[in-house]
Motif scaffolding. Structure first.
Motif, mmCIF file in Angstrom:
data_model
loop_
_atom_site.group_PDB
_atom_site.id
_atom_site.type_symbol
_atom_site.label_atom_id
_atom_site.label_comp_id
_atom_site.label_asym_id
_atom_site.label_seq_id
_atom_site.Cartn_x
_atom_site.Cartn_y
_atom_site.Cartn_z
ATOM 1 N N ALA A 236 0.861 -1.187 -0.108
ATOM 2 C CA ALA A 236 0.121 0.180 -0.056
ATOM 3 C C ALA A 236 0.809 1.270 0.068
ATOM 4 N N ALA A 240 -0.653 2.755 -3.135
ATOM 5 C CA ALA A 240 -2.048 3.296 -2.882
ATOM 6 C C ALA A 240 -2.035 4.682 -2.804
ATOM 7 N N GLU A 241 -2.965 5.295 -3.417
ATOM 8 C CA GLU A 241 -3.657 6.681 -3.202
ATOM 9 C C GLU A 241 -4.694 6.765 -2.161
ATOM 10 N N MET A 242 -5.547 5.843 -2.317
ATOM 11 C CA MET A 242 -6.575 5.708 -0.807
ATOM 12 C C MET A 242 -6.224 4.230 -0.206
ATOM 13 N N ILE A 243 -6.222 4.414 1.134
ATOM 14 C CA ILE A 243 -6.013 3.242 1.723
ATOM 15 C C ILE A 243 -7.460 2.800 2.585
ATOM 16 N N MET A 264 5.691 5.087 3.563
ATOM 17 C CA MET A 264 5.687 5.838 2.353
ATOM 18 C C MET A 264 6.939 6.433 2.238
ATOM 19 N N ARG A 269 7.581 8.679 -1.201
ATOM 20 C CA ARG A 269 6.302 9.308 -1.335
ATOM 21 C C ARG A 269 5.780 10.243 -0.080
ATOM 22 N N CYS A 274 -1.484 9.946 -0.361
ATOM 23 C CA CYS A 274 -2.176 8.968 0.020
ATOM 24 C C CYS A 274 -3.314 9.173 1.206
ATOM 25 N N ARG A 432 -9.266 11.559 -9.171
ATOM 26 C CA ARG A 432 -8.111 12.058 -8.592
ATOM 27 C C ARG A 432 -7.996 13.532 -8.291
ATOM 28 N N THR A 436 -7.163 14.799 -4.372
ATOM 29 C CA THR A 436 -6.284 15.513 -3.984
ATOM 30 C C THR A 436 -6.469 16.951 -3.716
#
Length: 439
Positions: A236, A240-243, A264, A269, A274, A432, A436
């Motif tokens: 993740a 991942a951008e969403m968890i 991350m 990152r 995320c 997205r 964001t």
């Protein structure tokens, strides 16, 4: 200065229950989960409430770990997916404009070319609103449905998943923006110089490419993930951008979010790349006493035997012969899904729950918090968790379907909006962009 805004995602499963195993028995639940207009209605409600997204979970078999058969799970209405969620994305895309649309697809059984092709198509059909909830699928019965008798253990499944994501990413990039020309006068349909082979080769995956679908509106779908084991968290943290996480109390949520941020950072990152969304089950009443009565009523509909069967399914161990009055934390369980077991133990250890008690609690909400009270009370509790940086938002799971979502949109969303915690309008056209945007 911009400030953090809460994210809201709705959990859907095309069957009798989501997390609360008594949901389908509630007198106000509409069990029309085989009818397309039912999902169209739910999507419209969620878009009216400016939710970031809905997402469909999925189950690839009838769970039969418990007693070696599926009698309990099927007969008593446990977690199952009676429809493939992929076509439902196309259906809900047609009746919404801004709502994100998530679909669960396993990396364990599909080939990356087909995955990339299907998901790019759905991103086009939704005009850039698709999320892919990536799962690795631990169940032996699901593996056997796909002709796989020797299902790999967890770390190897994630190794394969890494390669699947690498291959899909390369396929989505095999078309550059502007590759389609479609110039009738000149006769040029596309620019071949902007389309290339992929030739991806790993230990598990090989694919030549290029993809047959042009690069989708978002470039690639938003990646969603729910790994809870150390290996799952690493996966993740990379992708991942969403968890979507199941935690039981504020300290658990804060510890999970810190852990993901640290992982991350090791992948280079930033934490804000995320959104960590924790699962909650809201129960709303006109007064606090009414809300508590609603909670007592719906929780009284659960079947502990079904809870035990579904714990067995989640951890991959048949618990039917284990002592029901022994604390779950004291039971020696050496096999199965470690991540799922750790989540369950986390929610039962503090209370010293026996296996029987844990089964009932699991059947109520899969050990996730029930957020109970008036609309203002529910907003207070969500605000407290959000501002304590226990999460970036919430995955809402229903106890009454679709009434939980309808009531939340009517009564809690305006409270959150009035407090400046949640959007009044969508900031962008794609998922997205909305995910964001800070305000």
């Amino acid at each position: 200065m911009q400030h953090r805004m809460m994210h809201l995602v709705a959990f859907l499963l095309t069957g009798p229950t989501s997390h609360h195993h008594g949901m389908w028995r509630h007198p106000e639940t509409d069990n029309r989960f085989l009818e397309p207009d039912f999902y169209e209605h739910i999507a419209r409600v969620l878009e009216l409430g400016k939710f970031d997204a809905l997402f469909f979970a999925d189950v690839l078999s009838l769970a039969d770990f418990y007693k070696g058969n599926f009698d309990t799970v099927l007969g008593r209405g446990g977690q199952m997916a009676l429809l493939d969620p992929v076509p439902l994305i196309a259906i809900t895309a047609r009746v919404t404009q801004r709502l994100g649309l998530g679909v669960t697809v396993s990396t364990s059984f599909e080939q990356p070319f087909q995955l990339a092709r299907n998901l790019a198509t759905l991103d086009w059909l939704s005009k850039g609103r698709l999320a892919w909830n990536v799962v690795t699928t631990s169940g032996r019965s699901a593996a056997q449905n796909f002709g796989v008798d020797d299902h790999p253990e967890r770390d190897r499944r994630y190794d394969r998943a890494d390669e699947v994501l690498e291959a899909c990413t390369a396929l989505w990039k095999s078309w550059e923006d502007g590759a389609l020309v479609i110039d009738k006068a000149s006769g040029q349909f596309a620019d071949p110089a902007k389309v290339r082979y992929v030739n991806y080769s790993g230990n598990w995956i090989k694919t030549r490419g290029p993809l047959t679908v042009p690069r989708p509106p978002q470039g690639h779908p938003v990646i969603m993930q729910a790994g809870s084991s150390p290996r799952g968290r690493d996966f993740a943290a990379r992708w991942a951008e969403m968890i979507f996480t199941l935690q039981h109390a504020k300290p658990d949520m804060q510890a999970f979010r810190r852990d993901i941020s640290e992982r991350m950072d090791r992948y280079g990152r930033a934490p804000h790349a995320c959104a960590v969304l924790t699962s909650v089950d809201p129960i709303i009443g006109e007064t606090r006493s009414i809300a508590r009565e609603k909670q007592d009523f719906v929780n009284g509909l659960v079947d502990p035997e079904l809870g035990l069967a579904l714990i067995s399914s989640h951890i991959g161990i048949d618990l039917s012969d284990y002592p029901r009055d022994q604390p779950l934390a004291d039971i020696d369980i050496k096999e199965g899904s470690r991540g799922s077991l750790d989540v369950i133990l986390q929610g039962t250890r503090a209370g010293g729950l026996t296996l029987r008690e844990a089964a009932r609690h699991f059947a109520i909400s899969e050990l996730c918090p029930q957020i109970v009270g008036t609309p203002a009370d529910v907003a207070d509790q969500l605000q407290d968790l959000f501002e304590a940086e226990a999460c970036d938002g919430f995955v809402l799971t229903p106890t009454v379907f679709p009434g939980t979502f309808e009531q939340f949109v009517r009564s809690v969303v305006p409270e959150l909006q009035a407090r400046g915690l949640f959007r009044r309008e969508y900031a962008g056209a794609t998922l997205r962009e909305n995910l964001t945007a800070q305000c």
